[in-house]
Enzyme design. Sequence first.
Site, PDB file in Angstrom:
ATOM      1  N   ASP A  13       9.469 -30.058 -53.230  1.00 44.99           N
ATOM      2  CA  ASP A  13       8.917 -30.229 -51.589  1.00 44.99           C
ATOM      3  C   ASP A  13       8.929 -31.827 -51.513  1.00 44.99           C
ATOM      4  O   ASP A  13       8.715 -32.610 -52.696  1.00 44.99           O
ATOM      5  CB  ASP A  13       7.574 -29.848 -51.449  1.00 44.99           C
ATOM      6  N   LEU A  14       8.883 -32.351 -50.614  1.00 48.30           N
ATOM      7  CA  LEU A  14       8.799 -33.799 -50.427  1.00 48.30           C
ATOM      8  C   LEU A  14       7.536 -34.482 -49.745  1.00 48.30           C
ATOM      9  O   LEU A  14       6.838 -35.090 -50.495  1.00 48.30           O
ATOM     10  CB  LEU A  14      10.011 -34.345 -49.243  1.00 48.30           C
ATOM     11  N   ASP A  15       7.218 -34.166 -48.647  1.00 54.02           N
ATOM     12  CA  ASP A  15       5.893 -34.664 -47.954  1.00 54.02           C
ATOM     13  C   ASP A  15       4.521 -34.149 -48.460  1.00 54.02           C
ATOM     14  O   ASP A  15       4.559 -32.904 -48.699  1.00 54.02           O
ATOM     15  CB  ASP A  15       6.100 -34.190 -46.452  1.00 54.02           C
ATOM     16  N   THR A  21       3.674 -38.728 -47.009  1.00 55.54           N
ATOM     17  CA  THR A  21       4.069 -38.516 -45.453  1.00 55.54           C
ATOM     18  C   THR A  21       3.251 -37.457 -44.897  1.00 55.54           C
ATOM     19  O   THR A  21       3.297 -37.394 -43.637  1.00 55.54           O
ATOM     20  CB  THR A  21       5.489 -38.229 -45.417  1.00 55.54           C
ATOM     21  N   LYS A  49       0.730 -27.949 -42.822  1.00 62.72           N
ATOM     22  CA  LYS A  49       1.548 -28.487 -44.161  1.00 62.72           C
ATOM     23  C   LYS A  49       2.443 -27.542 -44.346  1.00 62.72           C
ATOM     24  O   LYS A  49       2.640 -26.501 -44.612  1.00 62.72           O
ATOM     25  CB  LYS A  49       0.405 -28.705 -45.129  1.00 62.72           C
ATOM     26  N   ARG A  53       8.973 -28.158 -37.608  1.00 65.43           N
ATOM     27  CA  ARG A  53       8.619 -29.030 -36.542  1.00 65.43           C
ATOM     28  C   ARG A  53       8.199 -27.888 -35.465  1.00 65.43           C
ATOM     29  O   ARG A  53       7.100 -27.976 -34.784  1.00 65.43           O
ATOM     30  CB  ARG A  53       9.604 -30.019 -36.098  1.00 65.43           C
ATOM     31  N   SER A 120      12.775 -29.439 -48.624  1.00 62.37           N
ATOM     32  CA  SER A 120      11.671 -29.836 -47.745  1.00 62.37           C
ATOM     33  C   SER A 120      11.992 -29.312 -46.264  1.00 62.37           C
ATOM     34  O   SER A 120      13.345 -29.405 -45.898  1.00 62.37           O
ATOM     35  CB  SER A 120      11.898 -31.378 -47.621  1.00 62.37           C
ATOM     36  N   ALA A 121      10.883 -28.751 -45.802  1.00 62.22           N
ATOM     37  CA  ALA A 121      11.045 -28.566 -44.222  1.00 62.22           C
ATOM     38  C   ALA A 121      11.494 -29.444 -43.100  1.00 62.22           C
ATOM     39  O   ALA A 121      11.866 -29.195 -42.180  1.00 62.22           O
ATOM     40  CB  ALA A 121       9.920 -27.866 -43.838  1.00 62.22           C
ATOM     41  N   LYS A 151       9.079 -21.932 -44.367  1.00 66.47           N
ATOM     42  CA  LYS A 151       7.680 -21.834 -45.140  1.00 66.47           C
ATOM     43  C   LYS A 151       6.763 -21.005 -44.352  1.00 66.47           C
ATOM     44  O   LYS A 151       6.772 -21.468 -43.351  1.00 66.47           O
ATOM     45  CB  LYS A 151       7.379 -22.773 -45.972  1.00 66.47           C
ATOM     46  N   GLU A 175       4.794 -27.932 -54.961  1.00 65.53           N
ATOM     47  CA  GLU A 175       4.305 -28.104 -53.594  1.00 65.53           C
ATOM     48  C   GLU A 175       3.040 -28.438 -53.618  1.00 65.53           C
ATOM     49  O   GLU A 175       2.214 -28.469 -54.387  1.00 65.53           O
ATOM     50  CB  GLU A 175       4.212 -26.569 -53.085  1.00 65.53           C
ATOM     51  N   ASP A 176       2.621 -28.998 -52.295  1.00 70.01           N
ATOM     52  CA  ASP A 176       1.371 -29.315 -52.025  1.00 70.01           C
ATOM     53  C   ASP A 176       0.686 -28.397 -50.880  1.00 70.01           C
ATOM     54  O   ASP A 176      -0.413 -28.665 -50.490  1.00 70.01           O
ATOM     55  CB  ASP A 176       1.210 -30.792 -51.365  1.00 70.01           C
TER      56      ASP A 176
END
Length: 223
Positions: A13-15, A21, A49, A53, A120-121, A151, A175-176
Amino acid sequence: MTKFADIKGFVFDLDGVITDTSILHGTAWHQLADYLDVAWSDELANGLKGISRMDSLEMILKAGGKENDYTQAQKVELATKKNTNYVAEVDKMTPANILPGMKAFLDDLRAKGYQLSLASASKNAPRVLDKLQLADYFPKVVDPASLTHGKPDPEIYTKGAQLLNLPPAQCIGVEDAAAGVQAINAAGEVSLGIGDATELGAADMVFADTADVTLANIAKKLG
Ligand code: BG6
Ligand code: MG
């Protein structure tokens, strides 16, 4: 149960994992919630999270009992408003915004021959990677526009392993978000959560901080 020696790839995952972010997304959604007169809460913020969008916008409208108050075109306009604010913040980012330890972890993974992909979403992920100067690390990025379900559906993590030509069981998903951990588990990958152990209780392993995420620590937990 997967052993450390079986692991060949990492699906990131990214954010909130590579860079913070998730805070910028949260602030931009909070602004929109205020504009819509929807009460903001930590619970709502955490639930957003990892969520795409348009699904995030739907969750906010639902929280305020306003899910039937806008046309689809108006919803797209609202989501665009949030995105414009978010992107303005992203454009200020530099490699200094990489979370502690993550650059070293990515370097170590690359040096040891692990394969990496991004799940990442966010449709802004390529822009964020570019700002962080990490695009080279992730030639394989799942396109969130290609997904049927976001997700916590496993689709994005399934595709992340497919991009690496690896069976899911040989991949660790990082993941976070609780929704993301659920997606990793449902995809049959090993789930590594970063953050609150209670919130991420479904993960195979949880680290409180990105600085703790190292191959040595993962090996200790997986055995
Ligand atoms: C996820 C974030 O990575 O991407 C969410 O955790 C965000 O907060 C989602 O809503 C979609 O991002 P974007 O940039 O496409 O609006
Ligand atoms: Mg995240």
